[in-house]
Scaffold this motif. Structure first.
Motif, short mmCIF file in Angstrom:
data_model
loop_
_atom_site.label_atom_id
_atom_site.label_comp_id
_atom_site.label_asym_id
_atom_site.label_seq_id
_atom_site.Cartn_x
_atom_site.Cartn_y
_atom_site.Cartn_z
N ALA A 51 0.87 -1.18 0.00
CA ALA A 51 0.00 0.00 0.00
C ALA A 51 0.90 1.23 0.00
CB ALA A 51 -0.88 -0.01 1.24
N ILE A 52 0.59 2.18 -0.85
CA ILE A 52 1.49 3.31 -1.09
C ILE A 52 0.87 4.61 -0.60
CG2 ILE A 52 2.72 4.62 -2.88
CD1 ILE A 52 3.59 1.67 -2.59
N GLU A 53 1.65 5.39 0.12
CA GLU A 53 1.23 6.74 0.52
C GLU A 53 2.38 7.69 0.21
OE1 GLU A 53 -1.66 7.54 1.92
OE2 GLU A 53 -2.42 5.73 2.93
N TYR A 54 2.01 8.90 -0.21
CA TYR A 54 3.03 9.93 -0.44
C TYR A 54 2.82 11.05 0.58
CZ TYR A 54 3.51 7.48 -4.84
OH TYR A 54 3.70 6.51 -5.77
N VAL A 55 3.93 11.62 1.03
CA VAL A 55 3.85 12.78 1.91
C VAL A 55 4.54 13.92 1.17
CG1 VAL A 55 4.45 13.74 4.16
CG2 VAL A 55 3.96 11.29 3.94
N SER A 56 3.75 14.94 0.85
CA SER A 56 4.29 16.05 0.07
C SER A 56 5.38 16.77 0.86
CB SER A 56 3.17 17.03 -0.29
OG SER A 56 3.76 18.17 -0.87
N SER A 78 7.95 12.33 -0.14
CA SER A 78 8.49 11.10 0.42
C SER A 78 7.47 10.00 0.16
CB SER A 78 8.72 11.24 1.92
OG SER A 78 9.61 12.31 2.19
N LEU A 79 7.92 8.76 0.29
CA LEU A 79 7.07 7.60 0.02
C LEU A 79 7.05 6.70 1.26
CD1 LEU A 79 5.78 5.37 -1.92
CD2 LEU A 79 8.12 4.63 -2.28
N VAL A 80 5.86 6.25 1.65
CA VAL A 80 5.76 5.21 2.66
C VAL A 80 5.00 4.04 2.03
CG1 VAL A 80 4.94 4.56 4.95
CG2 VAL A 80 5.75 6.90 4.54
N ALA A 81 5.66 2.90 1.91
CA ALA A 81 5.06 1.70 1.31
C ALA A 81 4.93 0.66 2.42
CB ALA A 81 5.95 1.17 0.19
N ARG A 82 3.75 0.06 2.53
CA ARG A 82 3.49 -0.83 3.66
C ARG A 82 2.91 -2.15 3.17
NH1 ARG A 82 1.95 0.30 9.49
NH2 ARG A 82 2.54 2.44 9.04
N LEU A 83 3.56 -3.24 3.56
CA LEU A 83 3.00 -4.57 3.33
C LEU A 83 2.38 -4.99 4.66
CD1 LEU A 83 2.84 -6.86 1.17
CD2 LEU A 83 4.89 -7.84 2.24
N ARG A 84 1.05 -5.06 4.66
CA ARG A 84 0.32 -5.28 5.92
C ARG A 84 0.66 -6.63 6.53
NH1 ARG A 84 -1.64 -1.25 8.50
NH2 ARG A 84 -2.59 0.30 7.15
N VAL A 122 11.16 -9.29 -2.48
CA VAL A 122 11.38 -10.74 -2.38
C VAL A 122 10.54 -11.32 -1.25
CG1 VAL A 122 13.13 -12.40 -1.60
CG2 VAL A 122 13.61 -10.85 -3.50
N PHE A 123 10.43 -10.58 -0.14
CA PHE A 123 9.56 -11.07 0.95
C PHE A 123 8.12 -11.14 0.46
CE2 PHE A 123 6.95 -11.35 4.62
CZ PHE A 123 7.70 -12.06 5.54
N ALA A 124 7.66 -10.07 -0.21
CA ALA A 124 6.27 -10.04 -0.69
C ALA A 124 6.02 -11.20 -1.67
CB ALA A 124 5.99 -8.70 -1.35
N GLU A 125 7.02 -11.48 -2.51
CA GLU A 125 6.85 -12.55 -3.52
C GLU A 125 6.79 -13.94 -2.88
OE1 GLU A 125 10.26 -11.70 -5.96
OE2 GLU A 125 9.02 -10.80 -7.54
N SER A 126 7.27 -14.04 -1.61
CA SER A 126 7.27 -15.36 -0.98
C SER A 126 5.85 -15.82 -0.70
CB SER A 126 8.08 -15.32 0.33
OG SER A 126 7.33 -14.63 1.33
N GLY A 127 4.88 -14.90 -0.75
CA GLY A 127 3.48 -15.30 -0.66
C GLY A 127 2.92 -15.34 0.75
N THR A 128 3.79 -15.32 1.79
CA THR A 128 3.24 -15.27 3.16
C THR A 128 3.20 -13.82 3.61
OG1 THR A 128 5.28 -16.49 3.52
CG2 THR A 128 3.43 -16.99 5.00
N LEU A 129 2.17 -13.48 4.35
CA LEU A 129 2.13 -12.14 4.91
C LEU A 129 3.16 -12.04 6.02
CD1 LEU A 129 -1.71 -11.49 5.16
CD2 LEU A 129 -0.08 -10.49 3.54
N PRO A 130 3.77 -10.86 6.20
CA PRO A 130 4.69 -10.70 7.34
C PRO A 130 3.90 -10.76 8.65
CG PRO A 130 4.33 -8.59 6.24
CD PRO A 130 3.64 -9.63 5.41
N ALA A 131 4.61 -11.11 9.74
CA ALA A 131 3.95 -11.16 11.05
C ALA A 131 3.49 -9.76 11.46
CB ALA A 131 4.91 -11.75 12.08
N GLY A 132 4.32 -8.77 11.25
CA GLY A 132 3.94 -7.36 11.48
C GLY A 132 4.16 -6.61 10.17
N ASP A 133 3.80 -5.35 10.14
CA ASP A 133 3.90 -4.59 8.87
C ASP A 133 5.36 -4.42 8.44
OD1 ASP A 133 1.20 -4.37 9.21
OD2 ASP A 133 1.17 -2.18 9.35
N LEU A 134 5.58 -4.62 7.17
CA LEU A 134 6.88 -4.32 6.57
C LEU A 134 6.75 -2.94 5.91
CD1 LEU A 134 9.70 -4.87 5.47
CD2 LEU A 134 8.68 -6.36 3.74
#
Ligand SMILES: [Zn+2]
Length: 396
Positions: A60-65, A72-78, A137-149
């Motif tokens: 999920a992508i957010e930009y901060v002007s 800046s960019l904040v990208a989050r894998l839930r 590479v973590f995202a491609e592994s197919g498992t969700l992370p335990a906490g947000d990446l």
């Protein structure tokens, strides 16, 4: 360069074996080709390019002007549950190319003899490419992370850390329990950094004909005396990883003509402090020195300051041990934590979020801000594998 010709295979739990060196080099080259020289920065297009790259992999992508053409960019894998997440951070801006000629054009991102050349190769588009590759590479592994990446790519680090401040204020990087700053350390681990301040000194004297200097108050002489007295800023404190306070007068300008007693002089002085040395104390000491000079020389000295505090992580924090183990897993030896003499976004992020941090990244920090800045592709790959191994340890 293919995936298999980069030294010995990683050890341990196969961390990082899925890294694609071709993709990593492509991303680093693309990042270098975006000219994000700060000032003015112009980081928005590169932030958006990383945003679309990461969103294709489920982030999920957010930009901060950060102002015109800046973001800046904040990208989050839930994460799959409420465990705290991990922040991996780097900056998008670079310093100017400098006055001297480069062997390869600074924004061409030439790949030659195992090295990638260009402004930002080590500081720090190469490192952020390695962070992004590990996250994907973590995202491609197919498992969700335990906490947000959380991947945080900031604008503005090289001048005022405005991007780091913006993402903190946005709340978009909340929810983690540690920060990894990917600045170049030759893959060592730094857990402390000096405070970085700029003292701005204005000295006002009184002009007179140079043949009668006694009738004036010479601002250049007063500034010289002030600067030569600055050794007294060092209170003698020493830090096991950072040494002592340093002070370097780097800008000075004053006077109008050789036959006129100088009635004005200004200087900028870089001061690097240790944890425990507050900026207020340092400035107060500088003011006491200035007051003595002003009284002796009949001038006025005003002292302003601008800067970032020193920060450090408890060597016993779990992020330090986990990072050391990730390095050991990939390069075969466990590094001892060190200190960084330069300031990073950690100076803003760590105090504001109340989190421990480590600084670890590929490339020689001595090449940062230099002509012919370059990074070994093999080091970029090792860094991506280390970040991947660290994400595994913290979030699998
Ligand atoms: Zn940097």
């Amino acid at each position: 360069m293919g995936q298999d010709d980069d030294g010995p295979p990683p050890r341990g739990r196969n961390a990082g074996t899925a890294i694609s060196i071709d993709r990593l080099v492509d991303v680093a080259q693309c990042a270098i080709r975006y000219v994000t020289v700060n000032p003015p920065g112009s980081e928005r297009s590169l932030a958006e390019w990383f945003g679309s790259h990461l969103s294709r992999h489920g982030f999920a992508i957010e930009y901060v002007s950060n102002g015109d053409e800046r973001a800046s960019l904040v990208a989050r894998l839930r994460g799959r549950d409420e465990r705290p997440g991990l922040i991996l951070s780097g900056h998008l801006d670079v310093v100017p190319e400098g006055g001297r000629a480069w062997t390869h054009p600074p924004f061409a991102a030439v790949h030659e003899s195992g090295f990638l050349y260009g402004r930002g190769a080590v500081d720090m588009k190469g490192p952020i490419a390695a962070v992004v590759e590990a996250a994907i590479v973590f995202a491609e592994s197919g498992t969700l992370p335990a906490g947000d990446l959380i991947v945080a790519l900031t604008a503005g680090e090289e001048v005022d850390m405005s991007g780091a401040r913006g993402i903190v204020e946005s709340g978009l990087i909340d929810g983690a329990d540690a920060i990894v700053i990917a600045e170049p350390t030759n893959l060592g681990i730094a857990i402390a950094e000096k405070g970085c301040y700029r003292l701005e000194i204005e000295c006002a004297g009184r002009a007179a004909h140079a043949s009668t200097p006694g009738l004036g108050a010479n601002a250049v002489l007063a500034m010289a005396e002030f600067i030569m007295s600055l050794d007294a800023l060092d209170d003698g404190a020493r830090h096991p990883l950072l040494g002592g306070l340093t002070c370097s007068p780097n800008v000075i300008a004053g006077g109008a003509a050789a036959n006129v007693v100088a009635d004005a002089c200004r200087a900028e002085i870089d001061v690097r402090t240790l944890p425990g040395q507050s900026a207020d104390d340092v400035v107060a000491r500088a003011r006491r020195i200035g007051d003595g000079v002003a009284a002796r020389r009949g001038v006025t000295l005003t002292i302003g300051n601008l800067g970032f505090p020193p920060v450090e992580t408890d060597p016993g924090a779990s992020i330090v041990a986990d990072t050391a183990r990730a390095v050991e897993e990939i390069v075969g030896a466990r590094p001892m934590p060190t200190g960084a003499l330069y300031a990073t976004d950690a100076a803003v992020l760590a105090p504001a979020l109340g989190l421990p941090f480590v600084i670890i990244g590929p490339g020689d920090p001595a090449l940062a801000h230099q002509v012919d800045e370059r990074v070994a592709i093999a080091d970029l790959a090792r860094a991506a594998r280390i970040y991947a191994a660290l994400i595994e340890r913290r979030l699998r």
